[in-house]
Design an enzyme around this catalytic site. Structure first.
Site, mmCIF file in Angstrom:
data_model
loop_
_atom_site.group_PDB
_atom_site.id
_atom_site.type_symbol
_atom_site.label_atom_id
_atom_site.label_comp_id
_atom_site.label_asym_id
_atom_site.label_seq_id
_atom_site.Cartn_x
_atom_site.Cartn_y
_atom_site.Cartn_z
ATOM 1 N N LYS A 158 4.683 19.573 -5.279
ATOM 2 C CA LYS A 158 5.006 20.065 -3.929
ATOM 3 C C LYS A 158 6.104 21.125 -3.985
ATOM 4 C CE LYS A 158 3.608 15.669 -1.868
ATOM 5 N NZ LYS A 158 4.110 14.316 -1.529
ATOM 6 N N GLY B 19 0.802 -1.223 0.000
ATOM 7 C CA GLY B 19 0.000 0.000 0.000
ATOM 8 C C GLY B 19 0.831 1.267 0.000
#
Lengths: 410, 410
Positions: free
Chosen positions: B202, B184
């Site tokens: 970002k 994950g």
């Protein structure tokens, strides 16, 4: 807005330059009139590195406290009782207070906050911990949502400089201290730094804020760095560790544990790479997890930046509420919640004493690694509780055995 | 106060739990009534990990925008145009906006700020960069006093996890990516992470705020990590370096330089010890010096904490002014202000090609170290400018030579 400045040493000079000489973003571009209009100093005639008009200087606190136009008092003097009284009096006269004085904040945090609340003024002290690192502001924000249960940090530039140089250059402690003093990284009387008082005051401030209970400097167990020798540094480096002077506090239930001591960190630990005058602070929040903050822990500009940053909050009318509340009832649990493998070096010339040292350690730890090397024994123990290891050390010291020890952290 | 929530994925669930299930300090103790009263989702009937009353759920944005009691809209959906429009519409109706959507902030920062100012509402986006790290708030504070001229950071958990595991386990890239997907830590389509789009968004946000000019994702030169092999990792580790995926921007005069690429860091560099899903961001201010911020770059709780932290500002009426202004006129200088020694690995089976590789490198760098090892040549060059090294790489790639390269940073 007019500001009164108490103290014109290194940090005071930096603050004066940013505000009155308009260094930096805000003051260089702002049309808002902010000026330091009075500066209290000990000696008006002293030669200074910064150009301050003679009419701004005073030796009398009354000139500041009685000046109704002064709305903010910035205290960047280094003493305790007098400075504390200046801050209290200022707040009682409706003036906001900003300070870099960690001794006063650590000792009187509860009264200072109470007085600020009663007089509806701000009490801000970002510069008291971690120099330019915005740790106080960040802590207040984190605490809005999180419970903080653990704080760790390298909080003293002088000792970190000494330990970094001992590691890099192979120097002994005394030699490095003298170099540090020559370079201005250590004071003529280095006691507060090398015995841990400076660090424990900072840990006291961070822990009090985080745990909601006024923990004073004297409540923190501290141990200095002057027993460390170049033989320790060599052995520790060979083992893959770095020695650092660590402040550490924990909260478990209604009991807090706080210590300042030299420890061994793995070279894989972020903190192991924090060198010279830099500081790092780790905060553990129950929701946000671990955060670390790194930056210059001292120095004129970085610390002055923190002071002026606090002034920005007052100008912007942020932080009007004092969010930190010291309303918990906590107990001091000493150091018994700290534990780990220990490194120990003991000096001895005869076999009988060596046997005594090894026997004593065996009483506390089963698996241990032992190296003998030229009148020295180096031991790494199995996991031992810090309070139990202290007993072992007391036992050895009672026989006048010269030694150094440090817990292995990571 | 009533809040509308757009999106109930991982972060949305975390936000809902903190606010409506009163997790954490503030909500557990506060008497102030704050509640998420409407949640917009794509599928009302989907099974969820969090218990939300059916009457709170809607698929229609009108239910939120038309609800006069909702004063704050939190946007934690991952798309771009629709989400941007929801935010703009919310602000135009006088609602404060909080978002974790880095794509929308990166692409439309200028319009979002402009709309916030025109409608006198807050626009806050702490969660869009660095997960739980309070970087946006800190940056705003630092910029009050400092000019920021340089930003560096490890900003993507997926790629940092992959590079950490490749180093620790000796796995190859493809193998590690599959493991990361199973655990994950990587998405089914990992492109945005491994090709640098996530990181450059970002960096775009941090650079725009810092330099005062809207720098978009597409203005940043980026290079992915999929050419890295276990042979690279072995060689790099043997040389005493660690490979990291670094975002880096600089401002010099009126020109900015921004890049996202794999680089080599010395093991003495703090950033070399930032592993797995953790992020670190370094900011360089002209007065405060270098600051670094470390913490969890992703994850439900850390990111939700950042979102709710923004809500705290609105509740406390801090940050009412939007301090960030994008009024500079800057030029994009590409990558020519970056330079350093370079590591290069090129694969080849025949001597003629090897000679060509070495000759080509010699045209750009004098002193170089060369290692031949099983159909591979590893080279470390002398200092070369990044744009010139790119030419060298283009030349080699034109001959279909398989290679990987990275600048040595520290």
């Amino acid at each position: 807005m007019k500001v009164g400045l108490l103290g014109l040493g290194t940090v005071g000079t930096g603050v004066y330059e940013i505000i009155n000489h308009q260094r930096g973003n805000y003051f260089a571009s702002s049309k808002q009139e902010i000026v330091i209009s009075k500066v209290m100093v000990r000696d008006i005639d002293k030669k200074r590195k910064v150009d301050v008009p003679a009419e701004y200087l005073t030796t009398d606190f009354k000139d500041i406290i009685d000046d109704e136009e002064i709305k903010v008092v910035i205290c960047v003097m280094g003493g305790l009782e007098a400075e504390y009284n200046y801050m209290i009096q200022s707040m009682k006269r409706g003036k906001h207070v900003i300070t870099a004085n960690k001794a006063a904040v650590s000792e009187y945090m509860d009264v200072l906050y109470k007085t600020a609340r009663e007089n509806n003024v701000s009490f801000l002290y970002e510069a008291s911990v971690g120099g330019g690192i915005p740790i106080i502001t960040s802590l207040i924000q984190i605490l809005r949502i999180n419970q903080i249960s653990e704080i760790k940090g390298i909080l003293n530039g002088t000792t970190n400089f000494i330990l970094s140089k001992m590691s890099d250059e192979g120097w002994d402690f005394e030699e490095t201290l003298i170099k540090a003093q020559e370079l201005g990284f250590a004071e003529a009387d280095p006691t507060a730094d090398i015995e841990g008082f400076d660090v424990s005051r900072k840990l006291s401030i961070l822990s009090s804020m985080s745990f909601g209970f006024h923990i004073k400097d004297e409540d923190i167990k501290k141990r200095g760095i002057k027993e460390i020798t170049s033989a320790d540094i060599d052995t520790i480096n060979d083992m893959g560790y770095v020695i650092k002077y660590l402040a550490h506090s924990k909260l478990e239930g209604n009991t807090y544990y706080a210590t300042v001591e030299p420890v061994l960190l793995s070279t894989k630990d972020i903190m192991s790479n924090v060198n010279e005058e830099f500081n790092i602070i780790s905060i553990n929040g129950d929701i946000i997890g671990e955060l670390q903050f790194y930056g210059k822990g001292a120095g004129k500009d970085a610390t002055a930046n923190a002071v002026v940053g606090d002034l920005m909050y007052i100008i912007n009318a942020d932080f009007r509420k004092q969010e930190i509340v010291l309303d918990q009832q906590l107990e001091n649990g000493g150091i018994k919640e700290f534990s780990g493998k220990y490194y120990l070096r003991a000096d001895s010339d005869n076999h009988e004493e060596f046997s005594h040292i090894i026997d004593t350690i065996s009483d506390f730890s089963n698996n241990k690694k032992i190296i003998f090397n030229r009148s020295k024994v180096f031991v790494v123990t199995d996991e031992v509780r810090a309070d139990q290891f202290e007993e072992l050390v007391l036992e050895l010291k009672s026989k006048n055995i010269n030694l150094f020890y440090a817990r292995i952290y990571s």
